[in-house]
Scaffold this active site. Structure first.
Site, PDB file in Angstrom:
ATOM      1  N   HIS A  86      75.604  48.793  87.450  1.00 46.43           N
ATOM      2  CA  HIS A  86      75.664  47.530  87.561  1.00 46.43           C
ATOM      3  C   HIS A  86      75.398  46.845  86.052  1.00 46.43           C
ATOM      4  O   HIS A  86      75.128  47.485  85.335  1.00 46.43           O
ATOM      5  CB  HIS A  86      74.251  46.943  88.550  1.00 46.43           C
ATOM      6  CG  HIS A  86      73.077  47.362  88.003  1.00 46.43           C
ATOM      7  ND1 HIS A  86      72.491  48.558  88.088  1.00 46.43           N
ATOM      8  CD2 HIS A  86      71.991  46.712  87.424  1.00 46.43           C
ATOM      9  CE1 HIS A  86      71.135  48.578  87.592  1.00 46.43           C
ATOM     10  NE2 HIS A  86      70.995  47.409  87.240  1.00 46.43           N
TER      11      HIS A  86
ATOM     12  N   ASP B 136      73.225  43.500  84.963  1.00 48.57           N
ATOM     13  CA  ASP B 136      72.109  42.845  85.269  1.00 48.57           C
ATOM     14  C   ASP B 136      72.436  41.242  85.184  1.00 48.57           C
ATOM     15  O   ASP B 136      73.137  40.976  84.372  1.00 48.57           O
ATOM     16  CB  ASP B 136      70.666  42.824  84.582  1.00 48.57           C
ATOM     17  CG  ASP B 136      70.105  44.044  84.545  1.00 48.57           C
ATOM     18  OD1 ASP B 136      70.278  44.884  85.635  1.00 48.57           O
ATOM     19  OD2 ASP B 136      69.397  44.583  83.757  1.00 48.57           O
TER      20      ASP B 136
HETATM   21  O1  LIG Z   1      64.564  51.554  85.448  1.00 46.84           O
HETATM   22  C1  LIG Z   1      65.584  51.720  84.833  1.00 46.84           C
HETATM   23  O2  LIG Z   1      65.863  52.815  83.931  1.00 46.84           O
HETATM   24  C2  LIG Z   1      66.640  50.550  84.753  1.00 46.84           C
HETATM   25  C3  LIG Z   1      66.441  49.836  85.848  1.00 46.84           C
HETATM   26  C4  LIG Z   1      67.270  48.727  86.002  1.00 46.84           C
HETATM   27  O3  LIG Z   1      68.347  48.553  86.433  1.00 46.84           O
HETATM   28  C5  LIG Z   1      66.911  47.400  85.114  1.00 46.84           C
HETATM   29  O4  LIG Z   1      65.698  47.315  84.838  1.00 46.84           O
HETATM   30  O5  LIG Z   1      67.601  46.226  85.154  1.00 46.84           O
HETATM   31 FE   LIG Z   2      69.288  46.835  85.773  1.00 43.91          FE
END
Ligand SMILES: O=C(O)CCC(=O)C(=O)O
Ligand SMILES: [Fe+2]
Length: 275
Positions: free
Chosen positions: A95, A97
């Protein structure tokens, strides 16, 4: 400050830089590395929550995430948490963000606080490399196209997380999100062409149904799945990773059953995106 590439076409590991006491010149150099390479990793950082917030403010401001639990003492910090007895993690599929926001966040500064003994790595993919890998016909086909993004199917009361053991910890279930962005954006700072659709939040192309959109979406997603475009961040105590949401996708591996993993995330403000 020294930079070593993380992957063939993505990422940099930065040495000789303490984030808590960085000069303005060093900060500018770090920003450029994040914009161009997509993700930078810094080891051996001693960054308190207060210093984490100060760094984000120096960088250009903070977007509060609407869904993740917030740190009790420092609401600017979101907690990406998986408890020992939880099965589901946050961000476990590819994804970008905040692509569901009208003005998506620039990126994040993620600080490791509690790590499993091994596992829990984070993968990144470079969307400039993914765009470059497309054939000329596909590039011509997607020029000028726009795509619709939302987070509702992920975070709503009947969304993906609600049916898992992360459901209770999340906020913002009542929110509605919908944003339209060009399928190919120009990076606001570097001008590089980047593929800006992602498997988690992109619903369909503008003017097409999801069913009509899926074949081309899947072809575009496949372009990010080459070894050259990808890098893996292996976390250690003191590791801080900073990424650019326009330049990259990411996913958090969920391969540490029975162990706890807690990360502190500050989301950095971004700007409107254009083709
Ligand atoms: O926990 C992670 O390494 C990334 C998790 C995540 O998708 C985020 O913090 O945006
Ligand atoms: Fe993320």
């Amino acid at each position: 400050m020294k930079m070593t590439p993380l992957g063939e076409e993505i990422g940099a590991e930065v040495t000789g830089c303490q984030l808590a006491e960085m000069s303005d010149e060093a900060l500018d150099q770090l920003k450029e590395a994040v914009w161009e390479s997509g993700v930078v990793v810094l080891r051996g950082q001693d960054l308190s929550p207060q210093q984490h917030i100060e760094l984000a403010n120096r960088w250009g401001g903070i977007d509060i995430n609407n869904y993740f639990p917030l740190n009790g003492e420092h609401p600017e910090i979101a907690e990406v948490r998986k408890e020992k007895d939880q099965q589901t993690n946050i961000g476990g599929g590819w994804h970008t963000d905040h692509s569901y926001d009208q003005v998506p966040a620039m990126g994040s500064i993620l600080v490791a606080r509690t790590l499993p003994l091994k596992g829990g790595d984070t993968l990144f993919a470079h969307m400039g490399a993914a765009y470059d890998a497309l054939d000329e016909e596909t590039k011509a086909e997607i020029a000028g196209m726009r795509a619709v993004h939302s987070a509702d199917h992920i975070y709503a009361p009947d969304g993906a997380y609600a049916q898992t053991d992360q459901g209770k910890a999340l906020r913002g279930q009542e929110l509605k999100t919908l944003a339209t962005h060009p399928v190919v954006i120009r990076h606001p700072q570097t001008g590089r062409k980047l593929l800006y659709v992602n498997p988690a939040f992109t619903l369909h192309f503008e003017g097409q149904t999801r069913e009509e959109s899926l074949p081309l979406l899947q072809r575009l997603y496949a372009a990010a799945m080459t070894p050259e475009a990808q890098a893996r961040v292996v976390w250690k105590p003191g590791t801080v990773t900073i990424w650019d949401n326009r330049t990259t996708w990411h996913m958090a591996l969920n391969d540490y059953p029975g162990e706890e993993r807690i990360m502190h995330r500050i989301t950095l403000s971004g700007e409107a995106l254009a083709a």
